[in-house]
Each structure stands twice: as structure tokens, then as C-alpha cells.
Design a protein around this motif. Structure first.
Motif: not given
Length: 209
Positions: A22-27
């Protein structure tokens, strides 16, 4: 003792960070948004009126290309050399006449069309010369060397000579166009000097010198 050894092994062990999807996608989304904002900023330009407008993407690449060198060479049809004073006099005359003409057009387009002070473009100027409505011609001395263009310019100049119309070879295509708020202009015919009598006399006086 065994507990101490286990503790030391844990302290010396290397750990691999576990990525949070989820964090990677937001980045990735944030980076894409930044790139898009930068590209959108590059498309914002100022037009001639100083207004900020968006440049179509298909023209964005062409904007960064080097501009072609301006050809200011006078052609053979120009019967007198370039003259800075004549250029300035013609620029003042054309700008003033065109300003009056635009004001009249905004007030009453139909009436203004019947009482035009200036016309420009090869077809309109040729028509005016044939109808003997032209008071003076201003011709850019650096019109392209194309055969058809040269033929039309020669035809206009021959008609002006036959009708004894004064001709000023002045300004160049870009400066003549700028006086008319256009990109460029090759030839312009003056129908009337109403509102710019002094400027017109200055042009004729310079031609006679």
C-alpha cells in the motif's frame, strides 16, 4: 549461557525490510503526480497579450526547437536600399492607421469595411491597385524567393508604377506584420491617410529625399 548466545546472534543478524504494498503504491502515485505537474507547467506560456494559456501537447516539442534565422536580405524587386528612418516612419503610419481602422470595425463592422484605411495581403492589395483605390504601397523588401510570390509582387509593382502610386520598401515581413498585430505581412496598401496625415507626409517626404 545459551540465552546470552541467542541474544548475541539476534543482535548480529541482518534483517530485510518488508515492503508495504500500500505504501509503495502511494509513493508511485505521488511521483507520477509530481511528474505530471512538472509537464503541465511546461505547457503554460504567455500569448502576445500577456495572458497565460496552455500550449497543446502536440506543439510542446516544437517549442524547444531552435528558431530559423531571419532572412532580412532585400530582394531584387526593391528599387531603393533599406533605410532606418523610412522604416520608422512607415511603422508609425501603419500602426496609427490600423488602430483607427480597428476602432471603427469594433463600432460598426459593415461601415468600417466600406471605409478601410489599409488592406494587406497579396490578393487584397492587387485588387486595390487594379481598382485605383491605393494611395501608397508599403512592401516588405525581404519577401521569399518563391517563383509564385515573386510573380505576384512584380504584378503589384507594375500596376503601381502604371498608376504612379508611391511605393516604400520598408520594415520587412515581421516588422510589417507586427504593426498589424500579425505574424508577418508581405505587402500593404494604404487607401486613406485619415487620422495620420502627418505620418503619411513623413513617409512621402522620406521617399522623395
Amino acid at each position: 549461557l545459551g540465552g546470552q548466545l541467542l541474544k548475541m546472534r539476534l543482535l548480529n543478524a541482518s534483517y530485510e525490510a518488508v515492503a508495504d504494498p500500500a505504501l509503495e503504491e502511494d509513493r508511485r502515485r505521488a511521483e507520477a503526480a509530481v511528474r505530471e505537474a512538472i509537464e503541465a507547467q511546461k505547457l503554460l506560456i504567455k500569448n502576445k497579450r500577456g495572458e497565460v494559456v496552455r500550449l497543446p501537447r502536440k506543439y510542446a516539442a516544437a517549442r524547444d526547437l531552435p528558431k530559423p534565422a531571419r532572412d532580412e536580405t532585400s530582394r531584387d524587386y526593391a528599387s531603393h536600399p533599406r533605410d532606418g528612418l523610412l522604416d520608422n516612419a512607415c511603422a508609425a503610419l501603419v500602426s496609427k492607421l490600423f488602430e483607427f481602422q480597428e476602432r471603427a470595425r469594433l463600432r460598426d463592422p459593415t461601415k468600417a469595411k466600406m471605409r478601410r484605411r489599409v488592406v494587406f495581403g497579396l490578393r487584397e492589395v492587387r485588387r486595390g491597385v487594379r481598382a485605383q483605390q491605393v494611395k501608397c504601397l508599403i512592401v516588405a523588401p525581404n519577401v521569399s524567393d518563391g517563383e509564385e510570390l515573386q510573380r505576384q509582387i512584380t504584378e503589384i509593382l507594375d500596376g503601381a508604377a502604371a498608376a504612379k502610386i508611391p511605393v516604400a520598401f520598408a520594415l520587412g515581413k515581421r516588422r510589417l506584420g507586427k504593426a498589424l498585430r500579425k505574424q508577418s505581412c508581405s505587402v500593404l496598401a494604404i487607401y486613406s491617410d485619415d487620422g495620420a496625415v502627418d505620418e503619411y507626409r513623413a513617409v512621402i517626404k522620406r521617399l522623395d529625399e
